[in-house]
Motif scaffolding. Structure first.
Motif, PDB file in Angstrom:
ATOM      1  N   GLN A 202      -6.733  -3.837  -8.582  1.00  0.00           N
ATOM      2  CA  GLN A 202      -6.077  -3.933  -9.877  1.00  0.00           C
ATOM      3  C   GLN A 202      -5.151  -2.753 -10.157  1.00  0.00           C
ATOM      4  OE1 GLN A 202      -9.357  -4.299 -12.574  1.00  0.00           O
ATOM      5  NE2 GLN A 202      -9.922  -6.358 -11.871  1.00  0.00           N
ATOM      6  N   HIS A 203      -5.340  -1.653  -9.455  1.00  0.00           N
ATOM      7  CA  HIS A 203      -4.544  -0.456  -9.711  1.00  0.00           C
ATOM      8  C   HIS A 203      -3.957   0.060  -8.393  1.00  0.00           C
ATOM      9  CE1 HIS A 203      -6.195  -0.215 -13.809  1.00  0.00           C
ATOM     10  NE2 HIS A 203      -7.342  -0.567 -13.266  1.00  0.00           N
ATOM     11  N   ASP A 204      -3.032   0.978  -8.521  1.00  0.00           N
ATOM     12  CA  ASP A 204      -2.391   1.549  -7.337  1.00  0.00           C
ATOM     13  C   ASP A 204      -3.251   2.688  -6.811  1.00  0.00           C
ATOM     14  OD1 ASP A 204      -0.693   2.331  -5.356  1.00  0.00           O
ATOM     15  OD2 ASP A 204       0.725   3.364  -6.670  1.00  0.00           O
ATOM     16  N   VAL A 205      -4.202   2.349  -5.945  1.00  0.00           N
ATOM     17  CA  VAL A 205      -5.078   3.359  -5.348  1.00  0.00           C
ATOM     18  C   VAL A 205      -4.450   3.762  -4.012  1.00  0.00           C
ATOM     19  CG1 VAL A 205      -7.386   3.868  -4.492  1.00  0.00           C
ATOM     20  CG2 VAL A 205      -7.092   2.394  -6.494  1.00  0.00           C
ATOM     21  N   ALA A 206      -3.708   4.839  -4.023  1.00  0.00           N
ATOM     22  CA  ALA A 206      -2.922   5.241  -2.855  1.00  0.00           C
ATOM     23  C   ALA A 206      -3.683   6.244  -1.997  1.00  0.00           C
ATOM     24  CB  ALA A 206      -1.594   5.859  -3.307  1.00  0.00           C
ATOM     25  N   MET A 207      -3.464   6.137  -0.670  1.00  0.00           N
ATOM     26  CA  MET A 207      -3.990   7.098   0.283  1.00  0.00           C
ATOM     27  C   MET A 207      -2.817   7.867   0.877  1.00  0.00           C
ATOM     28  SD  MET A 207      -7.207   6.736   0.084  1.00  0.00           S
ATOM     29  CE  MET A 207      -7.645   7.839   1.433  1.00  0.00           C
ATOM     30  N   PRO A 208      -3.059   9.078   1.438  1.00  0.00           N
ATOM     31  CA  PRO A 208      -1.972   9.833   2.069  1.00  0.00           C
ATOM     32  C   PRO A 208      -1.304   9.016   3.165  1.00  0.00           C
ATOM     33  CG  PRO A 208      -3.891  11.230   1.766  1.00  0.00           C
ATOM     34  CD  PRO A 208      -4.327   9.832   1.426  1.00  0.00           C
ATOM     35  N   ALA A 209      -0.037   9.304   3.393  1.00  0.00           N
ATOM     36  CA  ALA A 209       0.738   8.570   4.398  1.00  0.00           C
ATOM     37  C   ALA A 209       0.057   8.641   5.768  1.00  0.00           C
ATOM     38  CB  ALA A 209       2.151   9.160   4.500  1.00  0.00           C
TER      39      ALA A 209
END
Length: 246
Positions: A202-209
């Protein structure tokens, strides 16, 4: 921001360069007339043409330098605008203390969720154990059914009520106080995993590139890589002064 060694030519620069080119062509034509023996061309005319060409080139260079200075000034103004915007974003929205507070609130809420699930599951396990000791019947049973020429057994829920519950046999924490409605232990692990997966969806749960998506690797792997950095961030955030000095 991309920059070039020479700014895009402005109309004034193009006009000055056109005049310089025309003066250059006029001088070349006059010199060619002299080479062809045209005695109407005087040294004074030739010198004047050279001076006019040189002056036109100087004017073109002046126009180009003026355009470069204007472009440099505009670029510096844009750099200042972008820098001010970046600083404003940091000062207004990048709030480590707010992150640390939300982190603690989430941890408290998750602890309450784990406690609620644990209480729920333990109650079901103990109740199921008691019902098995009381020889409560199983939740489901097989009932002979005949349809046409075919006979088979169909699984059906046994009658169940608060005074006559049914229970899953074995060690399962499943029971029924109402016919057709089974109560099961949910498990703290599955509950947390589902909650985190729903949050990531539901949300933008970002991980490092370059790293696996949040839901594509075990939670332990992500924590192993980032727990120390997150802890340092939170420790620093909670040490901020009331004015937000880092």
């Amino acid at each position: 921001m991309t920059t070039t060694n020479r700014p895009e030519a402005a109309p004034a620069v193009e006009q000055a360069e056109q005049h310089a080119a025309e003066a250059e062509q006029a001088l070349t034509a006059m010199e060619e007339r002299v080479r062809d023996g045209d005695e109407d061309v005087t040294p004074a005319q030739l010198a004047e043409a050279r001076e006019l060409g040189r002056f036109a080139r100087l004017r073109a260079e002046a126009a180009r330098r003026k355009a470069e200075r204007a472009a440099a000034k505009a670029a510096e103004k844009e750099r200042a605008r972008l820098t001010a915007r970046a600083v404003t974003l940091v000062e207004q929205d990048a709030d480590p203390a707010a992150v640390a507070t939300a982190y603690e609130q989430a941890r408290t809420a998750l602890a309450a969720l784990v406690a609620a699930v644990t209480t729920h599951d333990n109650a079901l396990r103990q109740a199921a154990h008691l019902l098995r000791q009381a020889d409560a019947p199983p939740i489901t049973h097989y009932v002979p059914v005949q349809r046409g020429e075919h006979k088979f057994e169909e699984v059906q829920h046994a009658p169940a009520s608060r005074t006559a519950p049914t229970v899953e046999q074995g060690d399962s924490a499943a029971l029924s106080l109402e016919t057709g409605r089974t109560r099961n232990a949910v498990g703290t692990g599955p509950t947390l995993a589902t909650l985190l997966a729903e949050t990531a969806h539901q949300h933008d749960v970002a991980m490092p590139a370059g790293e696996s998506a949040f839901t594509a690797a075990p939670i332990g792997d992500h924590a192993h890589r980032h727990a120390d950095a997150i802890r340092r961030f939170l420790d620093t955030a909670t040490q901020q002064t009331p004015e937000g000095t880092k």
